[in-house]
Design an enzyme around this catalytic site. Sequence first.
Site, PDB file in Angstrom:
ATOM      1  NE  ARG A   1     -41.160 -64.970 -46.948  1.00  0.00           N
ATOM      2  CZ  ARG A   1     -41.646 -66.185 -47.189  1.00  0.00           C
ATOM      3  NH1 ARG A   1     -42.198 -66.892 -46.226  1.00  0.00           N
ATOM      4  NH2 ARG A   1     -41.550 -66.705 -48.383  1.00  0.00           N
TER       5      ARG A   1
ATOM      6  NE  ARG B   1     -42.732 -72.407 -48.891  1.00  0.00           N
ATOM      7  CZ  ARG B   1     -42.229 -71.327 -49.478  1.00  0.00           C
ATOM      8  NH1 ARG B   1     -42.049 -71.308 -50.781  1.00  0.00           N
ATOM      9  NH2 ARG B   1     -41.921 -70.270 -48.764  1.00  0.00           N
TER      10      ARG B   1
ATOM     11  NE  ARG C   1     -36.393 -61.489 -53.469  1.00  0.00           N
ATOM     12  CZ  ARG C   1     -37.095 -62.521 -53.035  1.00  0.00           C
ATOM     13  NH1 ARG C   1     -37.958 -62.372 -52.078  1.00  0.00           N
ATOM     14  NH2 ARG C   1     -36.922 -63.700 -53.548  1.00  0.00           N
TER      15      ARG C   1
ATOM     16  NE  ARG D   1     -38.555 -70.572 -47.597  1.00  0.00           N
ATOM     17  CZ  ARG D   1     -38.635 -69.927 -48.753  1.00  0.00           C
ATOM     18  NH1 ARG D   1     -38.541 -70.624 -49.882  1.00  0.00           N
ATOM     19  NH2 ARG D   1     -38.816 -68.637 -48.803  1.00  0.00           N
TER      20      ARG D   1
ATOM     21  CE  LYS E   1     -40.767 -65.315 -55.942  1.00  0.00           C
ATOM     22  NZ  LYS E   1     -41.849 -65.257 -54.939  1.00  0.00           N
TER      23      LYS E   1
END
Length: 216
Positions: free
Chosen positions: A171, A127, A88, A160, A14
């Site tokens: 998640r 990431r 969401r 993160r 995203k």
Amino acid sequence: MNIIILLGPPGAGKGTVSEALTQHGIKHVSTGDMLRKEIRNNTELGLRSHKKISQGIFADDSDVMMMVTDYLLRQKKENFIIFDGFPRTLVQAEKLDQLTQSSDIKIFNVLRLKCPEDVLISRLSGRRICVVCGAVYHDIFSPPNIFGRCDLEGGSLAKRLDDEPVVIKRRLKVYNELTKPLADYYKSKSMLVEIDANCSPKEVREHTLKVYKDLI
Ligand code: AP5
């Protein structure tokens, strides 16, 4: 004001897609970034959300709606914005619908990024984020020129807090339970456009720009 809603699981890209549209003058707004800012600023909302985000569960709908409504009603000159990660939940989607009925805010369309779960896990596990400017890298798919350093700022790169394996799993579960149903919600309103995000960042950008070719 017109809103493009970006719908997709964690790691679908995203942020990456938003960057492509931002380069064409469309403003990017991420509720994840807004919440992380509240956490950094030690606000009450940030303190309430911190534990939830680090455990991989959603912030409260009421907190998110307060943050988003306040943001939207303060915008004067933006014609188009991309909402990354909002709505969401069905509650958020219905509240946004109410807002569109009582203001000049309109939903332009909803772009859903589709990607298999094993790919999402490998993207999130690798990431890295620049602690100074927030630029996003990946150990394998988009590594920096110098290991551990941002190409733009030279800042160090960090994982993160919610990209730990256990939290990634949670998640994805929460996404499947609470956010995935929004695809049918917007499909029934003929607002949904789907693209395959299981391809290179360059191809995902191209697919996205094709969808919005009349806007940019
Ligand atoms: P948020 O920050 O929005 O996180 P997310 O939705 O989990 O999505 P991500 O940012 O993890 O993934 P992305 O799809 O943007 O992928 P990216 O482009 O970075 O939200 C964080 C938390 O805040 C939520 O869990 C929730 O708790 C809370 N929250 C936020 N909004 C909320 C709301 N409305 N209500 C309640 N709570 C809310 O890419 C990922 C990696 O993959 C990168 O390393 C990138 O380089 C790489 N990559 C991207 N695309 C490709 C590709 N095509 N090929 C190879 N690698 C790629």
